[in-house]
Design an enzyme around this catalytic site. Structure first.
Site, short mmCIF file in Angstrom:
data_model
loop_
_atom_site.label_atom_id
_atom_site.label_comp_id
_atom_site.label_asym_id
_atom_site.label_seq_id
_atom_site.Cartn_x
_atom_site.Cartn_y
_atom_site.Cartn_z
N ASN A 159 0.82 -1.22 0.00
CA ASN A 159 0.00 0.00 0.00
C ASN A 159 0.86 1.27 0.00
O ASN A 159 0.54 2.23 -0.70
CB ASN A 159 -0.93 0.02 1.21
CG ASN A 159 -1.92 -1.14 1.19
OD1 ASN A 159 -1.96 -1.89 0.21
ND2 ASN A 159 -2.69 -1.31 2.25
N HIS B 292 -18.25 35.84 -30.16
CA HIS B 292 -19.45 35.13 -30.65
C HIS B 292 -19.22 34.63 -32.08
O HIS B 292 -20.16 34.46 -32.83
CB HIS B 292 -20.69 36.03 -30.60
CG HIS B 292 -20.87 36.72 -29.28
ND1 HIS B 292 -21.66 36.22 -28.28
CD2 HIS B 292 -20.30 37.86 -28.81
CE1 HIS B 292 -21.60 37.04 -27.22
NE2 HIS B 292 -20.77 38.03 -27.52
N LYS C 173 -9.38 16.18 -51.62
CA LYS C 173 -9.43 16.53 -50.21
C LYS C 173 -8.07 16.70 -49.54
O LYS C 173 -7.14 15.95 -49.80
CB LYS C 173 -10.20 15.44 -49.45
CG LYS C 173 -11.69 15.51 -49.67
CD LYS C 173 -12.33 16.65 -48.91
CE LYS C 173 -12.94 16.09 -47.64
NZ LYS C 173 -13.28 17.14 -46.71
N ASN D 269 -7.36 17.20 -45.53
CA ASN D 269 -8.06 17.29 -44.25
C ASN D 269 -7.10 17.57 -43.09
O ASN D 269 -5.99 17.05 -43.06
CB ASN D 269 -8.79 15.97 -43.97
CG ASN D 269 -9.91 15.70 -44.96
OD1 ASN D 269 -10.52 16.65 -45.48
ND2 ASN D 269 -10.15 14.44 -45.24
N GLU E 128 -7.81 17.71 -35.77
CA GLU E 128 -9.11 17.18 -35.32
C GLU E 128 -8.90 16.14 -34.22
O GLU E 128 -9.69 16.02 -33.29
CB GLU E 128 -9.87 16.56 -36.50
CG GLU E 128 -10.34 17.60 -37.51
CD GLU E 128 -10.88 16.94 -38.76
OE1 GLU E 128 -12.08 16.63 -38.78
OE2 GLU E 128 -10.11 16.72 -39.70
N LYS F 61 -3.80 4.02 -11.98
CA LYS F 61 -2.64 4.25 -12.84
C LYS F 61 -3.00 4.35 -14.32
O LYS F 61 -2.45 5.20 -15.05
CB LYS F 61 -1.59 3.17 -12.62
CG LYS F 61 -0.83 3.35 -11.34
CD LYS F 61 -0.20 2.07 -10.89
CE LYS F 61 -0.50 1.75 -9.45
NZ LYS F 61 -1.89 1.26 -9.20
N1 ARG Z 1 -1.25 -3.66 -7.36
C1 ARG Z 1 -1.73 -2.96 -6.23
C2 ARG Z 1 -2.19 -1.56 -6.66
O1 ARG Z 1 -1.86 -1.16 -7.71
C3 ARG Z 1 -0.68 -2.87 -5.18
C4 ARG Z 1 -1.24 -2.66 -3.79
C5 ARG Z 1 -1.88 -3.91 -3.34
N2 ARG Z 1 -2.32 -3.82 -1.99
C6 ARG Z 1 -3.19 -4.64 -1.46
N3 ARG Z 1 -3.54 -4.42 -0.24
N4 ARG Z 1 -3.71 -5.61 -2.14
O2 ARG Z 1 -2.88 -0.86 -5.96
#
Ligand code: ARG
Length: 464
Positions: free
Chosen positions: A109, A155, A282, A284, A289, A324
């Site tokens: 963690n 506008h 064309k 583009n 875009e 992530k």
């Molecule tokens: N792969 C987990 C994450 O990205 C790592 C932490 C996992 N912790 C746990 N208590 N299972 O969050």
């Protein structure tokens, strides 16, 4: 064998194991995981929890792992559910028993957010560099397109004339605010969670200040529960990314319009244009875009991550593993759309004649009113008089500059021969000479300020 097997005797359902795995995403933090572990091992040794020999062995093993990762020789196995378990598993294979001491007082963690913050600290620098490249392009356009007067729109109706350089720089300052946001984010990110354990702090007393300094963080986090649950830095990243996307999208939108046959103000280089598979004629503006479209994706990533985090009540919850992918995706999008925007800007052609032909003298109506003000007429009265003239000119199909001095005089006694002077776009632009206005002298100062904030030498390229 899972690292977390502990009290469990059954094996995890196969599909649940796939769901549980985050390796596909967090593999990108592999080197950060190694760096974090190296620093943690040094901290353990400083606290007397492992011996110098253990540290030596762990060091050697982690360095081998770092090289394997860099050379793409690191072999992942079925049981590696994330980058942390993969590195620990490989370390055990390489050095045996001392590897089992590395996780002392540490939890995934606090480990995962440490890796993530380290990854982001690096990414923010790269992103900021790409942002500044684009700012430099805008500044160069302002320099090379010096003297061009463009209809300014509100506008999306012609409003008042602008120096094109002033317009380019309007986008420069939006990106400068993004730069400031990134700097603030870098500071926020440089707070070290490691040493917070699972949620209540490490079971062994450590000098977390020394650990923070060792890993290049500004300070250790002050609260272990907050440290493992805080994802504000990730949300602030997706917010910064969405804001940059939004700014690029607004610029792209304008340039797409300006590149149409109807406007014809600019032409994109072939390098930043595509064709049609059916229509041979064309050309583009696909890259622009897509810049605009990717902004929509960036906004979605920010919203998605907020929705993930909002229901995590207690320190670490596994939902947080979903933090992530959106951040990394946002970083990848910006790594594409920033240089593409810079390239499109650098290579586009400004069609000066088309721009000049599009200037409607009605944009000088404010200057006509200001002319009367200079002759002592109260602005509200002047506004009414010029309003009447504009209405008459539209109804009669006579452009404002074609109205005779006699007619102006009959409309209001304050008009005189010099009213002709008002119908010069240069004059209108030059009158806006306060700091921040579009007059050449003000824009020159603005460009100097822009060079300053980019850290460029002042007066390096003075416009003529
Ligand atoms: N792969 C987990 C994450 O990205 C790592 C932490 C996992 N912790 C746990 N208590 N299972 O969050």
């Amino acid at each position: 064998m899972k690292l977390w097997k502990g009290r469990l005797s059954g094996t995890l359902n196969q599909t649940a194991a796939v769901l549980n795995s985050s390796l596909g995403v967090d593999v990108r933090m592999a080197q950060q995981d190694v760096s974090g572990s190296l620093a943690w091992a040094r901290a353990l040794e400083r606290s007397g929890l492992i011996t110098k020999e253990d540290l030596y062995a762990i060091n050697g093993g982690l360095e081998t792992i770092s090289k394997e990762l860099a050379n793409d020789h690191f072999a992942f196995t079925e049981s590696d559910e994330d980058i942390h378990t993969a590195v620990e598993r490989r370390l055990t294979e390489l050095i045996g028993a001392p590897a089992g001491k590395l996780h002392t007082g540490r939890s995934r963690n606090d480990q995962v957010v440490t890796d993530f913050r380290l990854w982001m600290m690096c990414e923010i620098q790269a992103l900021d560099a790409a942002l500044q490249d684009l700012q430099r392009e805008l500044l160069e356009r302002a320099e090379s397109d010096w003297g061009v007067i463009l209809p300014g729109y509100t506008h999306f109706q012609q409003a008042q004339p602008l120096l094109l350089s002033h317009w380019w720089l309007s986008h420069f300052w939006a990106l400068q605010r993004d730069h400031d946001r990134l700097q603030a984010l870098a500071k926020e990110t440089a707070v070290l969670p490691l040493g917070s354990g699972a949620l209540s702090g490490s079971g062994f007393v450590m000098d977390r200040f020394a650990l923070a300094a060792d890993l290049g963080f500004d300070a250790p986090s002050p609260n272990s529960v907050d440290a493992v649950s805080d994802r504000d830095f990730a949300l602030d990243f997706t917010h910064c990314a969405a804001m940059i996307g939004l700014h690029l999208s607004r610029l792209a939108e304008a340039l797409i319009l300006y590149s149409t046959r109807e406007f014809g103000f600019i032409t994109f280089a072939d390098e930043f244009s595509t064709g049609s598979s059916l229509m041979p004629q064309k050309k583009n503006p696909d890259p622009m875009e897509l810049v605009r479209g990717k902004c929509g994706v960036l906004i979605g990533l920010q919203t998605g991550l907020m929705a993930v985090v909002k229901a995590t009540p207690s320190a670490y919850d596994k939902d947080l593993q979903e933090d992530k992918a959106p951040v990394m995706q946002a970083a990848d999008i910006l790594a594409m759309i920033l240089p593409v925007s810079a390239g499109a800007l650098r290579t586009l052609n400004v069609n000066r004649e088309h721009i000049a032909a599009a200037l409607d003298p009605a944009m000088l109506a404010t200057d006509l009113a200001d002319y009367l003000v200079e002759k002592g007429v109260p602005f509200r009265e002047a506004y009414q008089v010029v309003g009447q003239a504009v209405r008459w000119s539209v109804e009669q199909g006579v452009a404002l500059p074609a109205i005779t001095t006699e007619s102006w005089k009959s409309l209001h006694p304050a008009f005189a021969e010099d009213v002709k002077e008002v119908f010069k776009f240069q004059r209108a632009v030059a009158r806006r000479a306060s700091w921040g206005g579009t007059a050449p002298e003000a824009v020159r100062l603005q460009m100097e300020r822009a060079r300053q904030v980019l850290g460029l030498k002042n007066g390096a390229k003075p416009p003529k």
